[in-house]
Design a protein around this motif. Structure first.
Motif, PDB file in Angstrom:
ATOM      1  N   ALA A   1      -8.855   4.193   5.695  1.00 49.86           N
ATOM      2  CA  ALA A   1      -7.636   4.002   6.489  1.00 49.86           C
ATOM      3  C   ALA A   1      -6.423   3.697   5.605  1.00 49.86           C
ATOM      4  O   ALA A   1      -5.310   4.149   5.891  1.00 49.86           O
ATOM      5  CB  ALA A   1      -7.844   2.863   7.488  1.00 49.86           C
ATOM      6  N   ALA A   2      -6.633   2.947   4.517  1.00 49.85           N
ATOM      7  CA  ALA A   2      -5.498   2.513   3.695  1.00 49.85           C
ATOM      8  C   ALA A   2      -5.033   3.581   2.711  1.00 49.85           C
ATOM      9  O   ALA A   2      -3.855   3.621   2.349  1.00 49.85           O
ATOM     10  CB  ALA A   2      -5.868   1.238   2.929  1.00 49.85           C
ATOM     11  N   ALA A   3      -5.937   4.444   2.249  1.00 55.25           N
ATOM     12  CA  ALA A   3      -5.592   5.418   1.209  1.00 55.25           C
ATOM     13  C   ALA A   3      -4.393   6.294   1.578  1.00 55.25           C
ATOM     14  O   ALA A   3      -3.510   6.515   0.730  1.00 55.25           O
ATOM     15  CB  ALA A   3      -6.807   6.277   0.871  1.00 55.25           C
ATOM     16  N   PRO A   4      -4.279   6.824   2.823  1.00 61.10           N
ATOM     17  CA  PRO A   4      -3.127   7.689   3.144  1.00 61.10           C
ATOM     18  C   PRO A   4      -1.770   6.999   3.048  1.00 61.10           C
ATOM     19  O   PRO A   4      -0.737   7.680   3.031  1.00 61.10           O
ATOM     20  CB  PRO A   4      -3.422   8.126   4.588  1.00 61.10           C
ATOM     21  N   SER A   5      -1.764   5.668   2.956  1.00 59.68           N
ATOM     22  CA  SER A   5      -0.476   4.972   2.814  1.00 59.68           C
ATOM     23  C   SER A   5       0.153   5.238   1.446  1.00 59.68           C
ATOM     24  O   SER A   5       1.336   4.957   1.247  1.00 59.68           O
ATOM     25  CB  SER A   5      -0.655   3.462   3.022  1.00 59.68           C
ATOM     26  N   CYS A   6      -0.648   5.772   0.518  1.00 63.33           N
ATOM     27  CA  CYS A   6      -0.120   6.183  -0.790  1.00 63.33           C
ATOM     28  C   CYS A   6      -0.413   7.665  -0.958  1.00 63.33           C
ATOM     29  O   CYS A   6      -1.550   8.048  -1.256  1.00 63.33           O
ATOM     30  CB  CYS A   6      -0.776   5.386  -1.917  1.00 63.33           C
TER      31      CYS A   6
ATOM     32  N   THR B   1      -3.151  -3.969   0.634  1.00 66.31           N
ATOM     33  CA  THR B   1      -2.260  -4.425  -0.430  1.00 66.31           C
ATOM     34  C   THR B   1      -2.595  -3.732  -1.752  1.00 66.31           C
ATOM     35  O   THR B   1      -1.688  -3.377  -2.525  1.00 66.31           O
ATOM     36  CB  THR B   1      -2.338  -5.954  -0.592  1.00 66.31           C
ATOM     37  N   ALA B   2      -3.877  -3.523  -2.005  1.00 61.82           N
ATOM     38  CA  ALA B   2      -4.279  -2.802  -3.222  1.00 61.82           C
ATOM     39  C   ALA B   2      -3.722  -1.382  -3.213  1.00 61.82           C
ATOM     40  O   ALA B   2      -3.244  -0.881  -4.248  1.00 61.82           O
ATOM     41  CB  ALA B   2      -5.795  -2.785  -3.337  1.00 61.82           C
ATOM     42  N   ALA B   3      -3.754  -0.739  -2.065  1.00 57.50           N
ATOM     43  CA  ALA B   3      -3.195   0.612  -1.957  1.00 57.50           C
ATOM     44  C   ALA B   3      -1.705   0.600  -2.275  1.00 57.50           C
ATOM     45  O   ALA B   3      -1.199   1.469  -3.005  1.00 57.50           O
ATOM     46  CB  ALA B   3      -3.440   1.167  -0.560  1.00 57.50           C
TER      47      ALA B   3
ATOM     48  N   GLY C   1       2.213   3.668 -10.036  1.00 62.46           N
ATOM     49  CA  GLY C   1       2.145   5.009 -10.603  1.00 62.46           C
ATOM     50  C   GLY C   1       1.137   5.946  -9.978  1.00 62.46           C
ATOM     51  O   GLY C   1       1.077   7.120 -10.338  1.00 62.46           O
ATOM     52  N   ALA C   2       0.300   5.446  -9.048  1.00 66.50           N
ATOM     53  CA  ALA C   2      -0.756   6.294  -8.496  1.00 66.50           C
ATOM     54  C   ALA C   2      -0.250   7.303  -7.469  1.00 66.50           C
ATOM     55  O   ALA C   2      -0.966   8.265  -7.147  1.00 66.50           O
ATOM     56  CB  ALA C   2      -1.841   5.423  -7.851  1.00 66.50           C
ATOM     57  N   GLU C   3       0.952   7.100  -6.948  1.00 64.40           N
ATOM     58  CA  GLU C   3       1.470   8.024  -5.929  1.00 64.40           C
ATOM     59  C   GLU C   3       1.495   9.452  -6.484  1.00 64.40           C
ATOM     60  O   GLU C   3       1.947   9.696  -7.600  1.00 64.40           O
ATOM     61  CB  GLU C   3       2.882   7.623  -5.507  1.00 64.40           C
ATOM     62  N   GLY C   4       0.976  10.380  -5.706  1.00 67.42           N
ATOM     63  CA  GLY C   4       0.871  11.764  -6.153  1.00 67.42           C
ATOM     64  C   GLY C   4      -0.509  12.106  -6.685  1.00 67.42           C
ATOM     65  O   GLY C   4      -0.906  13.261  -6.693  1.00 67.42           O
TER      66      GLY C   4
END
Length: 398
Positions: free
Chosen positions: A279-284, A348-350, A357-360
């Protein structure tokens, strides 16, 4: 009158010429000639031409000696810090290897336990079906068979035969059930042992993190000691040799990471945690849920050991309180944010990984984000290995 005057003038000129000649003779009689004599006069009066040059050379020598002293002092400090860096980075790398191997063992235990649990459930279902059939379909068949006997003896024989067959079927079914139960019990016991090992390993992971932090601190202090030297001291042999030894230690640490035992296993993920990761992963954008799951595995074993760590990190995603406060997300929308709460911690970790820098989802960006999460290269490698194992396991069970 005129003649006497002229004679006196001529005699005065001759006298002056004689005095000058005598002076020249005296000067020429001085050993070494007139010039050395003049030099000695200047030396005697402190008017030497060589004095400023000698003083300048002396000042330069003193400056060089001071630079060498600074370089040697820095080199001693750097050598001490290099030895500490080597010791703690080796300890961290060795412990990380053991942790990766333990994850693999625990993952194997999880798979066996899950398979045995499935086998037990299917055996229980089959056993119940057999018993039900014996008392329903078997009872009807028994009645037809016995009633169709030509005489009483045949009826009794058919009755005893059917009873024996049913008894054999029931015993075999019970045996299957018992075997499946024993198998499931053994795997459950193994899982309990693995869980206890996970707890110990989670504690060991904290020690690994401490070792890695100490190594990075020593490395940073060594670099600072060299950077603070002025250009002259930095060029001294002692400083250059210390810098070379520090660089060699860093290269050795890098090679140890490359040679580390690679495959990291995927721990079993509790359903609650897997739902949160997904659930949280798509927030980034660009981040897959397996990255969050890998961080959760390495940090706490998906909630198996939530700390606090010796450094003060807390919760299933092991946040320092100040960092959590800066990036906190109310993952379960209960109006409160808490690093100990799995939903808040995972969301919060996401957010933190995304901001780091993980976005993308690029490889470099993910590595930068993981390094920001925990400033140690072994940590980055371990999380990436866990992510691959989790992805492989998810594909296999899809």
């Amino acid at each position: 009158m005129g003649g006497r005057t002229t004679g006196r003038r001529g005699r005065g000129a001759t006298l002056r010429a004689r005095v000058l000649m005598a002076l020249v003779v005296v000067l020429l009689a001085v050993p070494g000639g007139a010039a050395p004599a003049a030099a000695r006069v200047r030396a005697a009066t402190g008017a030497s031409d060589e004095a400023p040059a000698a003083a300048k050379v002396e000042r330069l020598d003193a400056k060089a000696r001071a630079a060498r002293a600074r370089a040697e002092a820095a080199a001693r400090q750097v050598d001490t810090l290099t030895a500490r860096y080597e010791e703690r980075s080796r300890a961290a790398a060795d412990a990380a290897d053991r942790l990766a191997a333990a994850f693999t063992v625990s993952a194997g235990v999880d798979r066996v336990r899950d398979a045995d649990a499935v086998h037990l459930r299917s055996t229980q279902v089959a056993h119940a079906a057999r018993i039900r059939a014996l008392y329903t379909d078997g009872g009807a068949a028994l009645a037809v068979t016995v009633l169709g006997a030509p005489d009483l003896d045949e009826a009794m024989w058919r009755l005893s035969t059917l009873d024996r067959i049913e008894g054999d079927l029931a015993r075999r079914s019970a045996l299957d059930l018992s075997t499946a139960g024993a198998r499931a019990a053994r795997s459950a016991a193994a899982a309990r042992v693995a869980a206890e090992a996970d707890d110990r390993l989670a504690v060991a992971l904290r020690a690994v993190q401490d070792d890695a932090s100490a190594a990075e601190e020593a490395l940073g202090r060594a670099r600072t000691a060299l950077d603070r030297l002025d250009a002259e001291a930095r060029g001294a042999e002692a400083a250059k040799a210390a810098a070379a030894r520090l660089a060699a230690a860093q290269e050795a640490a890098r090679l140890r990471r490359l040679a580390a035992s690679g495959a990291t296993g995927a721990l079993g993920i509790p359903l609650e945690f897997e739902r949160l990761y997904r659930a949280a992963a798509p927030s980034c954008p660009g981040v897959d849920w397996t990255l969050l799951a890998a961080v959760g595995q390495v940090e706490s074993g998906h909630g198996r050991n939530n700390g606090p760590s010796s450094a003060g990190a807390i919760g299933p995603m092991q946040f320092m309180p100040a960092t959590f406060a800066s990036y906190a997300v109310d993952g379960d929308h209960d109006g409160d944010v808490d690093a100990w709460d799995p939903a808040d911690a995972v969301w919060t970790a996401a957010r933190y990984l995304c901001a780091s820098g993980a976005e993308g989802g690029s490889d470099d960006g993910v590595r930068d984000a993981l390094f920001a999460y925990n400033h140690a290269q072994w940590y980055v490698d371990l999380v990436l290995g866990a992510r691959q194992a989790i992805a492989d396991r998810a594909s296999a069970t899809a």
